[in-house]
Design an enzyme around this catalytic site. Structure first.
Site, PDB file in Angstrom:
ATOM      1  CD  GLN A   1       0.338   8.261   7.408  1.00  0.00           C
ATOM      2  OE1 GLN A   1      -0.220   9.056   8.153  1.00  0.00           O
ATOM      3  NE2 GLN A   1      -0.244   7.144   6.990  1.00  0.00           N
ATOM      4  NE  ARG A  39      -5.148  -0.071  13.233  1.00  0.00           N
ATOM      5  CZ  ARG A  39      -4.504   0.111  12.076  1.00  0.00           C
ATOM      6  NH1 ARG A  39      -3.176   0.210  12.058  1.00  0.00           N
ATOM      7  NH2 ARG A  39      -5.168   0.177  10.955  1.00  0.00           N
ATOM      8  CE  LYS A  95      -0.230   4.119  13.088  1.00  0.00           C
ATOM      9  NZ  LYS A  95       0.531   4.889  12.097  1.00  0.00           N
ATOM     10  NE  ARG A 113       6.077   6.588   0.841  1.00  0.00           N
ATOM     11  CZ  ARG A 113       5.178   6.362   1.819  1.00  0.00           C
ATOM     12  NH1 ARG A 113       4.086   5.650   1.589  1.00  0.00           N
ATOM     13  NH2 ARG A 113       5.369   6.862   3.036  1.00  0.00           N
ATOM     14  NE  ARG A 172      -2.777  -1.952   8.449  1.00  0.00           N
ATOM     15  CZ  ARG A 172      -2.505  -2.363   7.214  1.00  0.00           C
ATOM     16  NH1 ARG A 172      -2.648  -3.621   6.876  1.00  0.00           N
ATOM     17  NH2 ARG A 172      -2.077  -1.510   6.291  1.00  0.00           N
ATOM     18  CE  LYS A 187      -3.003   0.682   3.527  1.00  0.00           C
ATOM     19  NZ  LYS A 187      -2.881   2.007   4.187  1.00  0.00           N
ATOM     20  CB  SER A 188       3.790   2.323   2.000  1.00  0.00           C
ATOM     21  OG  SER A 188       3.220   2.246   3.273  1.00  0.00           O
ATOM     22  CG  ASP A 206       0.365   0.054   9.570  1.00  0.00           C
ATOM     23  OD1 ASP A 206      -0.001   0.897  10.404  1.00  0.00           O
ATOM     24  OD2 ASP A 206       0.720   0.354   8.411  1.00  0.00           O
ATOM     25  NE  ARG A 234      -5.612   7.997  11.279  1.00  0.00           N
ATOM     26  CZ  ARG A 234      -4.906   7.239  10.450  1.00  0.00           C
ATOM     27  NH1 ARG A 234      -5.497   6.729   9.376  1.00  0.00           N
ATOM     28  NH2 ARG A 234      -3.644   7.006  10.678  1.00  0.00           N
TER      29      ARG A 234
HETATM   30  C1  S3P Z   1       2.415   4.809   6.289  1.00  0.00           C
HETATM   31  C2  S3P Z   1       2.976   5.144   7.481  1.00  0.00           C
HETATM   32  C3  S3P Z   1       2.457   4.701   8.785  1.00  0.00           C
HETATM   33  C4  S3P Z   1       1.462   3.562   8.657  1.00  0.00           C
HETATM   34  C5  S3P Z   1       0.504   3.765   7.528  1.00  0.00           C
HETATM   35  C6  S3P Z   1       1.229   3.932   6.211  1.00  0.00           C
HETATM   36  C7  S3P Z   1       3.027   5.322   5.045  1.00  0.00           C
HETATM   37  O1  S3P Z   1       1.829   5.777   9.418  1.00  0.00           O
HETATM   38  O2  S3P Z   1       0.744   3.395   9.852  1.00  0.00           O
HETATM   39  O3  S3P Z   1      -0.378   2.669   7.420  1.00  0.00           O
HETATM   40  O4  S3P Z   1       2.698   4.814   3.947  1.00  0.00           O
HETATM   41  O5  S3P Z   1       3.831   6.247   5.128  1.00  0.00           O
HETATM   42  P1  S3P Z   1       2.683   6.828  10.318  1.00  0.00           P
HETATM   43  O6  S3P Z   1       3.768   7.301   9.480  1.00  0.00           O
HETATM   44  O7  S3P Z   1       1.754   7.932  10.672  1.00  0.00           O
HETATM   45  O8  S3P Z   1       3.119   6.024  11.514  1.00  0.00           O
END
Ligand code: S3P
Length: 461
Positions: free
Chosen positions: A178, A360, A356, A35, A408, A30-31, A329, A131
């Protein structure tokens, strides 16, 4: 509106099924998918992406980048083509950007918009609207962007970007990939050098991919592990061909399921094992989990392997808080593994889990208690006394686990259901589609249910 809010909740009981066997492939990371779309949309020319995660969160990113001028299309082959507009050339979106459930889309796109002379409004579902965005508003304000947010720095939020933005040196107050990525992405269209100082390393996909697209990015690592990242602004990004590896955060559910369901012997192919993401597998091994890496290789500049997982007798441990960012996560599903282990598992340093998609810590405490586990909640973690491998005995008839729009939680409790006497009732499985749309089909495949019921085999891609 959002799928998980406009349609009716989709409850489901997850019960003990056959052992998990055979070979499966989980969808793309996903990350990395987010990007790929963002940087592809900022490059001049055509970026090609295969293995993109086609989950709702990533589709929110794609819709937003389209609204700001990029052309993003899926081919019949499953390959995605992205025609970018060039750094500095994002267009004013005609309507509010709907981020759905996705914190990553929101925070990273806020970074992109901040250094463009455009105004964008970000909206999201009930979970996302709770959030905190202050963590991104703060550095982006220092760079010259202007914000109007709902109380507490939340969505809905309107961002007025600025060009030229001011380059900053920003020390992350929370370990957050993030926030790091938001500042770096804002730095792309900012003259001079934007610097992020990261005392505790977090996932480094942005850095890897920025370099891959031709940005000038330098990383210094101090003796104490602090990372200082310098990005040269007004970058020109070159289009890339990207292969997205399988998501370790999705593989995690199947790894734990195979460890706790007797008789399981499962191979999960093509799992991304970037060291900033893979700590769960080390923690599970330390608990006695048999997880073997096969055919370690590189895919899209990221380390990848097939994971061979066998049912194992797990033992509780104290999880070192230093590993938290590398498995942030994965704690919900680690809690499930701990609930089936012998002895006590202690987790600390998990404050970030409270902000989150749901809180969680509190939500998993309530869910596992309902499922029959012995759990104590602390300010920054859970203490879990496991069953020693005996199935969980809990969930009274009709008592549903509340998932709070958190994918999740739903998947973790589905896995708990596989190791329960009576099954676990999950109140809503719709959120699973945000990150892992084929989860239920793959679960049916791995447990032999798909064959038994004549369902088509899920491919996972
Ligand atoms: C992510 C960073 C994480 C993670 C999220 C995806 C990312 O969050 O929990 O599911 O893709 O950069 P944080 O950077 O806020 O911890």
């Amino acid at each position: 509106m959002h799928p998980a809010e406009t349609s009716a909740p989709r409850p489901r009981r997850f019960t003990a099924a056959g052992p998990l066997t055979g070979r499966i492939r989980v969808p793309g990371d996903k990350s990395i998918s987010h990007r790929s779309i963002m940087l592809g949309a900022l490059a001049v020319g055509r970026t090609r992406v295969t293995g993109l995660l086609e989950g709702e969160d990533v589709m929110s990113t794609a819709a937003a980048m389209r609204a700001m001028g990029a052309t993003i299309e899926r081919q019949h082959s499953g390959e995605w083509l992205i025609d970018g507009v060039g750094v500095g050339s994002l267009l004013q979106p005609p309507t509010a950007l709907d981020m759905g459930n996705s914190g990553t889309s929101t925070r990273l796109l806020m970074g992109l918009v901040a250094s463009h002379p455009i105004t964008a409004t970000f909206i999201g579902d009930a979970s996302l609207s709770k959030r905190p965005m202050g963590r991104v508003i703060e550095p982006l304000s220092q760079m010259g962007a202007d914000f109007t947010a709902a109380p507490g720095g939340r969505l809905p939020l309107t961002l007025r970007g600025t060009a030229p933005a001011v380059p900053i040196a920003y020390r992350l107050p929370v370990a957050s990939a993030q926030v790091k990525s938001a500042v770096l992405l804002a730095g792309l269209n900012t003259p001079g050098i934007t610097t992020v100082i990261e005392p505790i390393p977090t996932r480094d996909h942005s850095e890897r991919m920025l370099r891959g697209f031709g940005a000038q990015l330098a990383v210094e690592v101090a003796a104490d592990g602090t990372r200082t990242i310098h990005l040269t602004g007004e970058a020109e990004l070159r289009p890339q061909t990207i292969v997205v590896p399988g998501d370790p955060s999705s593989a995690a559910f199947f790894v734990v399921a195979a460890l706790i369901v007797p008789g399981s012997d499962l191979v999960i192919e093509n799992v991304g094992l970037n060291p900033t993401r893979a700590a769960l597998f080390d923690v599970l091994r330390a608990m006695g989990g048999q997880i073997e890496e096969q055919d370690r290789r590189e895919v899209g500049g990221e380390p990848v392997a097939d994971l061979h997982v066998r049912h194992s007798a797990l033992t509780g441990i104290a999880v070192d808080p230093a590993v938290v960012p590398s498995m942030v996560d994965e704690f919900p599903v680690l809690f499930v593994a701990a609930a089936l282990a012998s002895g006590r598992t202690v987790t600390t340093g998990l404050e970030e889990l409270r902000v989150k998609e749901s809180d969680r810590i509190a939500v998993m405490r309530a869910a596992l208690e309902l499922a029959g586990a012995r759990v104590t909640e602390t300010a920054d973690g859970l203490i879990i006394d496991g069953t020693g491998g005996e199935p969980l005995a809990g969930t009274p008839e009709g008592a549903e686990i509340a998932t709070h729009l958190d994918h999740r939680i739903a998947m973790s409790m589905a896995v708990a259901g596989l190791a329960s006497r009576e099954g676990v009732d999950v109140d809503d499985t719709r959120p699973i589609a945000t990150s892992f749309p084929v989860f239920e089909a793959l679960l049916a495949q791995a447990t032999g249910l798909a064959e038994a019921t004549g369902l088509a085999q899920a491919t996972g891609q």
